[in-house]
Design a protein around this motif. Structure first.
Motif, short mmCIF file in Angstrom:
data_model
loop_
_atom_site.label_atom_id
_atom_site.label_comp_id
_atom_site.label_asym_id
_atom_site.label_seq_id
_atom_site.Cartn_x
_atom_site.Cartn_y
_atom_site.Cartn_z
N GLY A 190 -22.02 70.10 84.85
CA GLY A 190 -20.83 69.29 84.69
C GLY A 190 -20.40 69.11 83.24
O GLY A 190 -19.29 68.61 82.98
N GLU A 245 -17.70 75.51 81.00
CA GLU A 245 -18.15 74.37 81.79
C GLU A 245 -19.41 74.78 82.54
O GLU A 245 -19.40 75.75 83.30
CB GLU A 245 -17.07 73.94 82.77
CG GLU A 245 -17.48 72.78 83.67
CD GLU A 245 -16.36 72.33 84.59
OE1 GLU A 245 -16.63 71.45 85.44
OE2 GLU A 245 -15.23 72.86 84.48
N ARG A 294 -14.88 71.27 88.82
CA ARG A 294 -15.77 70.74 89.85
C ARG A 294 -14.97 70.24 91.05
O ARG A 294 -14.03 69.46 90.92
CB ARG A 294 -16.61 69.60 89.27
CG ARG A 294 -17.67 69.08 90.22
CD ARG A 294 -18.59 68.11 89.49
NE ARG A 294 -19.89 68.03 90.14
CZ ARG A 294 -21.01 67.69 89.53
NH1 ARG A 294 -21.00 67.43 88.24
NH2 ARG A 294 -22.15 67.64 90.17
N SER A 312 -11.82 69.77 84.48
CA SER A 312 -13.04 70.22 85.16
C SER A 312 -12.70 71.03 86.39
O SER A 312 -11.71 70.77 87.09
CB SER A 312 -13.88 69.01 85.57
OG SER A 312 -15.01 69.42 86.31
N CYS A 348 -14.43 67.21 79.32
CA CYS A 348 -13.79 68.22 80.16
C CYS A 348 -12.29 67.99 80.31
O CYS A 348 -11.57 68.89 80.76
CB CYS A 348 -14.44 68.24 81.56
SG CYS A 348 -16.14 68.86 81.57
N CYS A 382 -18.93 70.15 79.67
CA CYS A 382 -18.03 71.14 79.07
C CYS A 382 -18.40 71.28 77.60
O CYS A 382 -18.94 70.35 76.99
CB CYS A 382 -16.58 70.71 79.24
SG CYS A 382 -16.05 70.67 80.98
#
Length: 359
Positions: A107, A136, A218, A216, A129, A109
């Motif tokens: 997680g 990342e 994610r 991000s 991020c 960056c």
């Protein structure tokens, strides 16, 4: 005149000095270097006894070595008692890691020197991020140790396979990952391997060297709802089977291999349809999901026929039909209802795999 008698054993001419005791010398060296002080102390005391018994020189050396070794033992005991030895070893290892990869938390960056993620990267700076960044981190793992460095090719092959597998757990919706994003990995070097560095870090980066990422990537169970997760987990079953396609591009070159692959895809289609039907969907998604599952049933029948084909032409005919029935466009309605990305990846660019057709 009678000849002189030779010197009897145990006597020396007055002009030949007694030798210096070797243990005394070794004790002084080990004591001065603070290296194996316990051994230096033992050698010093043993040397003193030999000097007295043999009439050798080196008393001062043995005493000095024993004293320095004793001091060294006290210093080492103090380091272990206060944790200083652990810090010292950590510093040595970090020095040996110079030029090796850096461990990043999932997680995080970061920016790399010159913006380059290829080659060896060590000095990276972690950043938020939310702004622009070079990479990342989305996962990491340790390579098996206990042996010599496996070589750059072996490390790279393992890193590629494992990082690709970890990618789906971090960015579950592959459609939400921009096409300019590529999977990179930071690996140990031969020098850092010897110092105990066996960690591989998997990262997302831009396909263009020096290109920036923003925000991000994610999207996993921490920020997706239960319906989205259920749909994506079912989709991943098919994706995993599609990615096991044989290395030979042409069916004629490996018909048995392609048939076995078709069998795996057919089984995955059956499992995907089962998973979709097993979940309790919201009212507005139930109909579209059942329609998608019905299409998967039809696709499974075609892939099953391809797996049983007796020749390449028969295989290709059923393969084409089956491929059409899992066209990603067929999943757009379900994705729209569930609030997932609705723009299918460009063929051949879906996260680096030409056979990856996530629905």
């Amino acid at each position: 005149m009678p000849a002189y008698q030779p010197w009897a054993q145990g006597y020396r001419p007055h002009n030949v000095p007694a030798p210096v005791n070797g243990l005394a010398i070794a004790s002084l060296v080990l004591g001065a270097l603070c290296f194996l002080p316990g051994a230096g102390l033992v050698l010093g005391l043993t040397g003193l006894r030999q000097i007295r018994r043999r009439g050798e020189r080196g008393t001062g050396l043995a005493v000095g070595g024993a004293v320095l070794s004793g001091v060294g033992l006290l210093l080492w005991a103090l380091l272990f008692a206060t944790g200083g030895a652990s810090a010292l070893w950590h510093g040595i290892r970090e020095g040996a890691r110079d030029g090796a990869t850096v461990s990043l938390t999932e997680g995080q960056c970061f920016n790399a020197p010159g913006g380059a993620l290829t080659g060896v990267t060590y000095d990276v700076d972690t950043v938020s991020c939310s702004g622009t960044h070079d990479g990342e981190a989305f996962g990491s793992f340790r390579l098996p140790g206990g042996g010599p460095y496996p070589g750059d090719d072996a490390v790279g092959d393992t890193a590629d396979e494992r990082c690709q597998a970890l990618r789906d757990g971090y960015a579950m919706d592959g459609w939400a990952v921009p096409e300019y994003v590529e999977v990179y990995f930071l690996t140990p070097t031969e020098d850092s391997w010897a110092a105990g560095d066996h960690e591989v870090t998997c990262v997302f980066g831009h396909t263009d060297e020096g290109g920036d990422l923003t925000g991000s990537l994610r999207n996993d169970e921490t920020d997706l709802d239960a319906d989205q997760v259920a749909y994506l987990k079912a989709a991943h079953v098919l994706n995993a089977a599609l990615e096991t396609a044989p290395g030979d591009e042409y069916v004629e070159d490996d018909l048995p291999g392609h048939k076995a692959w078709a069998g795996r895809v057919a089984a995955a289609l059956g499992e995907q349809a089962r998973m979709l039907r097993a979940h309790s969907w919201p009212a507005d998604a139930a109909g579209p999901v059942e329609g998608l599952a019905a299409g998967l049933d039809k696709a499974r029948a075609e892939w099953t026929k391809a797996a049983r084909a007796g020749d390449a032409d028969t295989f290709s005919a059923h393969y084409e039909n089956g491929l059409d029935l899992i066209d990603p466009v067929r999943a757009v309605i379900v994705r729209s209802v569930l609030g997932l990305a609705t723009t299918p990846p460009t063929a051949g660019d879906d996260e680096g795999s030409g056979t990856r057709m996530q629905v």
